[in-house]
Motif scaffolding. Sequence first.
Motif, PDB file in Angstrom:
ATOM      1  N   ASP A 119       0.898  -1.163  -0.022  1.00  0.00           N
ATOM      2  CA  ASP A 119      -0.011  -0.085  -0.264  1.00  0.00           C
ATOM      3  C   ASP A 119       0.779   1.315  -0.107  1.00  0.00           C
ATOM      4  OD1 ASP A 119      -2.104   1.768   0.159  1.00  0.00           O
ATOM      5  OD2 ASP A 119      -2.539   1.544   2.232  1.00  0.00           O
ATOM      6  N   GLY A 172     -11.631  -7.670  -1.352  1.00  0.00           N
ATOM      7  CA  GLY A 172     -11.788  -6.632  -0.500  1.00  0.00           C
ATOM      8  C   GLY A 172     -10.887  -5.374  -1.245  1.00  0.00           C
ATOM      9  N   ASP A 205     -12.435  -1.781  -2.236  1.00  0.00           N
ATOM     10  CA  ASP A 205     -12.121  -0.881  -1.218  1.00  0.00           C
ATOM     11  C   ASP A 205     -12.959  -1.110  -0.056  1.00  0.00           C
ATOM     12  OD1 ASP A 205     -10.689   1.242  -0.103  1.00  0.00           O
ATOM     13  OD2 ASP A 205     -11.993   2.925  -0.775  1.00  0.00           O
ATOM     14  N   GLU A 206     -13.117  -2.148   0.334  1.00  0.00           N
ATOM     15  CA  GLU A 206     -13.754  -2.861   1.479  1.00  0.00           C
ATOM     16  C   GLU A 206     -13.167  -2.294   2.834  1.00  0.00           C
ATOM     17  OE1 GLU A 206     -14.851  -7.024   3.467  1.00  0.00           O
ATOM     18  OE2 GLU A 206     -15.093  -6.898   1.347  1.00  0.00           O
ATOM     19  N   PRO A 207     -13.572  -1.702   3.622  1.00  0.00           N
ATOM     20  CA  PRO A 207     -13.047  -1.477   5.093  1.00  0.00           C
ATOM     21  C   PRO A 207     -12.664  -2.588   5.906  1.00  0.00           C
ATOM     22  CG  PRO A 207     -14.976   0.041   4.417  1.00  0.00           C
ATOM     23  CD  PRO A 207     -15.149  -0.993   3.708  1.00  0.00           C
ATOM     24  N   GLY A 208     -11.470  -2.636   6.274  1.00  0.00           N
ATOM     25  CA  GLY A 208     -10.780  -3.791   7.206  1.00  0.00           C
ATOM     26  C   GLY A 208     -10.671  -5.061   6.500  1.00  0.00           C
ATOM     27  N   TRP A 209     -10.657  -5.027   5.116  1.00  0.00           N
ATOM     28  CA  TRP A 209     -10.380  -6.321   4.553  1.00  0.00           C
ATOM     29  C   TRP A 209      -8.971  -7.229   5.080  1.00  0.00           C
ATOM     30  CZ3 TRP A 209      -6.305  -7.558   1.720  1.00  0.00           C
ATOM     31  CH2 TRP A 209      -5.487  -6.413   1.225  1.00  0.00           C
ATOM     32  N   ASP A 249      -7.668  -6.629   7.759  1.00  0.00           N
ATOM     33  CA  ASP A 249      -7.409  -6.987   9.199  1.00  0.00           C
ATOM     34  C   ASP A 249      -7.704  -8.375   9.566  1.00  0.00           C
ATOM     35  OD1 ASP A 249      -6.656  -4.238   9.677  1.00  0.00           O
ATOM     36  OD2 ASP A 249      -8.651  -3.725  10.094  1.00  0.00           O
TER      37      ASP A 249
END
Length: 227
Positions: free
Chosen positions: A185, A208, A212-216, A218
């Motif tokens: 990133d 993800g 642009d899926e939040p938290g993918w 994690d």
Amino acid sequence: MSFDLAVWYEDAPITASAGLEKYRVFCDGYLDDGQNGRIVAFLADLASRFPGLKDDPEDSPWSVEPWVGHDHVLLNIRYPRAGEVEGVVRELAAEHELVLFNPQVATVRNPPRLTSLPGPTLTMCDGSVLKQPGGEALTAALRTLSDRNWFAILEIKDQTYVQVGLGPNAGLGGASGVYSLEHRDGSPERHRRHLATDLDDVIAAFVGLAADEPGWADRLTWEPVVF
């Protein structure tokens, strides 16, 4: 035996697996006349490079005359001429913005018209390129990962991507069935690796990032990649 190629028109980028399915449909039957304008122009240029069997059976590279459909052409090439003819077909397919499929190794080349679109780009080891892939297309493409088609990368923008390598080809002493998943990133300090044994985890990471899926990220355990 012949060396075979297929050329056809698509409105959107196509993966190697989808290309193989389409090729099999084409092989089940064909029409006598090419009607798509790009196919007609491609055939005219091809005829200017190589004579047909009826015109010059000794010098013609074809084992049978090209099979022409509404939006596709199937080419059967004599093996001694395979390298020469494939190069010309690749050039003409790109020039006329047509897909080129090689059934010997199940690889597809999407034309510049389809690969120059903006947005995320998925590139597979087998040469497949897919622009702006959705979740379904990503899933289908990643399920083709194998010992031969062992690598995939999804680029979002410069230095922002997720990539995966399967098994020993990915290095790191990777074992068979292990996916080396990497995510970068931006800067080198934000380049991380996760070793996965479940392809669904790999697919979730690619989907993800593409969405642009939040938290993918994690959901996985990452380690820094040090070069």
